[in-house]
Structure formats: structure tokens, C-alpha cells
Design an enzyme around this catalytic site. Structure first.
Site, PDB file in Angstrom:
ATOM      1  N   LYS A  13     -31.839 -17.095  86.382  1.00 27.65           N
ATOM      2  CA  LYS A  13     -32.382 -17.698  87.616  1.00 27.65           C
ATOM      3  C   LYS A  13     -33.766 -18.310  87.394  1.00 27.65           C
ATOM      4  O   LYS A  13     -33.983 -19.480  87.701  1.00 27.65           O
ATOM      5  CB  LYS A  13     -32.488 -16.669  88.741  1.00 27.65           C
ATOM      6  CG  LYS A  13     -31.169 -16.110  89.215  1.00 27.65           C
ATOM      7  CD  LYS A  13     -31.357 -15.158  90.379  1.00 27.65           C
ATOM      8  CE  LYS A  13     -32.179 -13.935  90.058  1.00 27.65           C
ATOM      9  NZ  LYS A  13     -31.557 -12.991  89.110  1.00 27.65           N
ATOM     10  N   ARG A  88     -31.353 -11.552  99.022  1.00 23.97           N
ATOM     11  CA  ARG A  88     -30.627 -10.597  98.183  1.00 23.97           C
ATOM     12  C   ARG A  88     -29.866  -9.584  99.025  1.00 23.97           C
ATOM     13  O   ARG A  88     -29.136  -8.754  98.470  1.00 23.97           O
ATOM     14  CB  ARG A  88     -31.615  -9.837  97.299  1.00 23.97           C
ATOM     15  CG  ARG A  88     -31.798 -10.442  95.904  1.00 23.97           C
ATOM     16  CD  ARG A  88     -32.973  -9.729  95.244  1.00 23.97           C
ATOM     17  NE  ARG A  88     -32.864  -9.616  93.834  1.00 23.97           N
ATOM     18  CZ  ARG A  88     -33.602 -10.333  92.970  1.00 23.97           C
ATOM     19  NH1 ARG A  88     -34.440 -11.254  93.389  1.00 23.97           N
ATOM     20  NH2 ARG A  88     -33.485 -10.142  91.679  1.00 23.97           N
ATOM     21  N   ARG A 127     -35.813  -9.736  76.402  1.00 24.65           N
ATOM     22  CA  ARG A 127     -37.048 -10.018  77.140  1.00 24.65           C
ATOM     23  C   ARG A 127     -37.968  -8.790  77.106  1.00 24.65           C
ATOM     24  O   ARG A 127     -39.185  -8.930  77.019  1.00 24.65           O
ATOM     25  CB  ARG A 127     -36.731 -10.399  78.588  1.00 24.65           C
ATOM     26  CG  ARG A 127     -37.996 -10.754  79.374  1.00 24.65           C
ATOM     27  CD  ARG A 127     -37.700 -11.366  80.718  1.00 24.65           C
ATOM     28  NE  ARG A 127     -37.104 -10.396  81.627  1.00 24.65           N
ATOM     29  CZ  ARG A 127     -36.624 -10.690  82.820  1.00 24.65           C
ATOM     30  NH1 ARG A 127     -36.657 -11.944  83.247  1.00 24.65           N
ATOM     31  NH2 ARG A 127     -36.099  -9.770  83.593  1.00 24.65           N
ATOM     32  N   ARG A 133     -41.676  -6.104  80.224  1.00 24.16           N
ATOM     33  CA  ARG A 133     -41.674  -5.941  81.682  1.00 24.16           C
ATOM     34  C   ARG A 133     -41.232  -4.536  82.046  1.00 24.16           C
ATOM     35  O   ARG A 133     -40.264  -4.013  81.473  1.00 24.16           O
ATOM     36  CB  ARG A 133     -40.713  -6.977  82.295  1.00 24.16           C
ATOM     37  CG  ARG A 133     -41.331  -7.751  83.429  1.00 24.16           C
ATOM     38  CD  ARG A 133     -40.430  -8.870  83.868  1.00 24.16           C
ATOM     39  NE  ARG A 133     -39.383  -8.429  84.779  1.00 24.16           N
ATOM     40  CZ  ARG A 133     -38.607  -9.267  85.438  1.00 24.16           C
ATOM     41  NH1 ARG A 133     -38.764 -10.569  85.296  1.00 24.16           N
ATOM     42  NH2 ARG A 133     -37.677  -8.817  86.245  1.00 24.16           N
ATOM     43  N   ARG A 144     -30.475  -2.043  88.235  1.00 24.12           N
ATOM     44  CA  ARG A 144     -30.590  -3.366  88.877  1.00 24.12           C
ATOM     45  C   ARG A 144     -29.228  -4.048  88.976  1.00 24.12           C
ATOM     46  O   ARG A 144     -28.927  -4.719  89.957  1.00 24.12           O
ATOM     47  CB  ARG A 144     -31.581  -4.239  88.090  1.00 24.12           C
ATOM     48  CG  ARG A 144     -33.032  -3.814  88.330  1.00 24.12           C
ATOM     49  CD  ARG A 144     -33.969  -4.292  87.248  1.00 24.12           C
ATOM     50  NE  ARG A 144     -34.004  -5.734  87.120  1.00 24.12           N
ATOM     51  CZ  ARG A 144     -34.369  -6.378  86.004  1.00 24.12           C
ATOM     52  NH1 ARG A 144     -34.728  -5.708  84.936  1.00 24.12           N
ATOM     53  NH2 ARG A 144     -34.383  -7.687  85.986  1.00 24.12           N
TER      54      ARG A 144
END
Ligand code: B4P
Length: 190
Positions: A13, A88, A127, A133, A144
Site C-alpha cells: 500500500k 479499515r 522490512r 519497525r 496484524r
């Protein structure tokens, strides 16, 4: 152009939002980016959002909706915008309907990135290695994905029923996905 970009965590996204916004000259409104900036700045919103994000849960609707309403009222959104990661939940869909009505504008369409579930986890773990993160650990990534399946996947049916949804293959090279997203936008703008 008023677009929504949907897809599970890791679907691309944020990556595709940047390409779309550059091409069409509209701002990307990424709720994830706004929350992360608030966490870094230590604002009251950031302090509240952080606990949810680090656990892989959604930030409560009232906080998220108020933040988006304020953002869409900014002058740079007058010519259009791309919502990345919002709505969402079904409650967020209803609130977005009210925001668009208040602004007297209509949605151009919704693009869903359809990406192979195994690739999603690999991308997010990559990532995690690159950026570190806090919500990209394996357990939180799994949570998630579950939250997306439970709370966000049903939104695709809602927008499909309204006839404004296009599904795009999110697998493969970033530039190939970008080409498919552009084709979908052309289809929605007709
Ligand atoms: P987000 O920031 O939206 O996080 P995300 O779902 O992981 O998407 P992101 O844009 O970062 O990743 P992308 O798929 O582009 O949300 C984070 C958190 O904020 C949520 O969990 C929640 O707590 C909170 N939140 C946000 N919005 C909310 C809302 N509306 N309501 C409540 N809470 C909310 O990319 C992932 C990786 O894949 C990147 O490293 C990228 O480089 C790579 N990649 C992309 N495309 C690729 C490709 N084609 N091939 C290989 N790699 C690719």
C-alpha cells in the site's frame, strides 16, 4: 481523484501510494504514517496509538476518524487524495461516507492489492531487517494479518456491492504492480 488503497499488511500500500500520488499530483493520506509521526513526536495521539500499533491491533475508531476528518479538511486535499490504510473497519467506512458527504464529494473508487500471503510475511520480515519497525516482529505481523482478515477484508464486499472496487494483483516487481494500479485507476475514472 478520490481513491482508497486497501490490502493486508505488506501488500504494498505505502509503496504504491507513493507512485500514484506522484503521478496524479494528489496527497497520500496514510493513517499508519500519521500515527508513526505522532509516536515519534510524542504527541498525546502518538502516546495513545503506540500501545495498539506495537501489539498489532487497530487504533480505536474515534481517534482514527477524527484524525482523518481533520486531514481531509486541509487545502491540499481539495483537488483529491489517496487514502492509504483507511478505512479499515465498517465503522470507519460509515464515518468516511459522512466526511465525503460533508465535503460534497464522491469517491472515485477502491483498489485492493491482492498479494500472496507468504510473500506478505517475507516482505515485512525484510522490512524489519532494514528499518526495525516495532510492529514488524513475527508475532505482531501474524496478529496484524488476523486483524486484517477479521475486520478489514469484509470491507471489500461492501465496496464491491457499491460497484466501486477493483482488485489488482499485488505480486511481482513493484513497477509491474504500479502499471496494474494505473490501469485500475483508468478503469475507475471512466
Ligand atoms: P500501516 O502503516 O498501514 O502498515 P501496513 O499495513 O504494514 O502497510 P505499509 O504501507 O506499511 O506496508 P506496505 O504494504 O506498503 O499501518 C500500521 C499500523 O497503524 C496498523 O497495524 C494499525 O495499528 C495502525 N493503523 C493504520 N491505519 C489504521 C486505521 N485506519 N485504523 C486503525 N488503526 C490503523 O509494504 C510492506 C513492505 O513490502 C515494504 O518494505 C515494501 O518495500 C515492500 N514491498 C512493497 N511492494 C513490494 C513488491 N511488489 N515486491 C517486494 N516488496 C514489496
Amino acid at each position: 481523484m478520490r481513491l482508497i488503497l486497501m490490502g493486508p499488511p505488506g501488500a504494498g500500500k505505502g509503496t504504491q501510494a507513493a507512485a500514484v500520488c506522484q503521478r496524479y499530483g494528489i496527497p497520500a493520506v496514510s493513517t499508519g504514517d500519521i500515527f508513526r509521526a505522532s509516536v515519534s513526536a510524542g504527541t498525546p495521539l502518538g502516546v495513545e496509538a503506540r500501545t495498539y500499533m506495537n501489539a498489532g491491533e487497530y487504533v480505536p475508531d474515534d481517534l482514527t476518524n477524527a484524525m482523518v476528518r481533520e486531514r481531509l479538511a486541509q487545502p491540499d486535499c481539495r483537488r483529491g487524495f489517496l487514502l492509504d490504510g483507511y478505512p479499515r473497519t465498517l465503522e470507519q467506512v460509515k464515518e468516511l461516507d459522512r466526511m465525503l458527504a460533508d465535503l460534497s464529494v464522491r469517491l472515485t473508487g477502491v483498489i485492493v492489492l491482492d498479494t500472496d500471503p507468504d510473500a506478505l510475511v517475507q516482505r515485512l520480515l525484510a522490512r524489519a531487517r532494514a528499518e526495525g519497525r516495532a510492529d514488524d516482529t513475527e508475532d505482531v505481523i501474524r496478529r496484524r494479518q488476523e486483524v486484517y482478515a477479521e475486520q478489514t477484508a469484509p470491507l471489500a464486499s461492501e465496496y464491491a456491492a457499491r460497484g466501486v472496487l477493483v482488485s489488482v494483483n499485488g505480486n511481482g516487481r513493484v513497477d509491474h504492480v504500479t502499471d496494474r494500479v494505473r490501469t485500475a485507476i483508468a478503469q475507475l475514472s471512466r
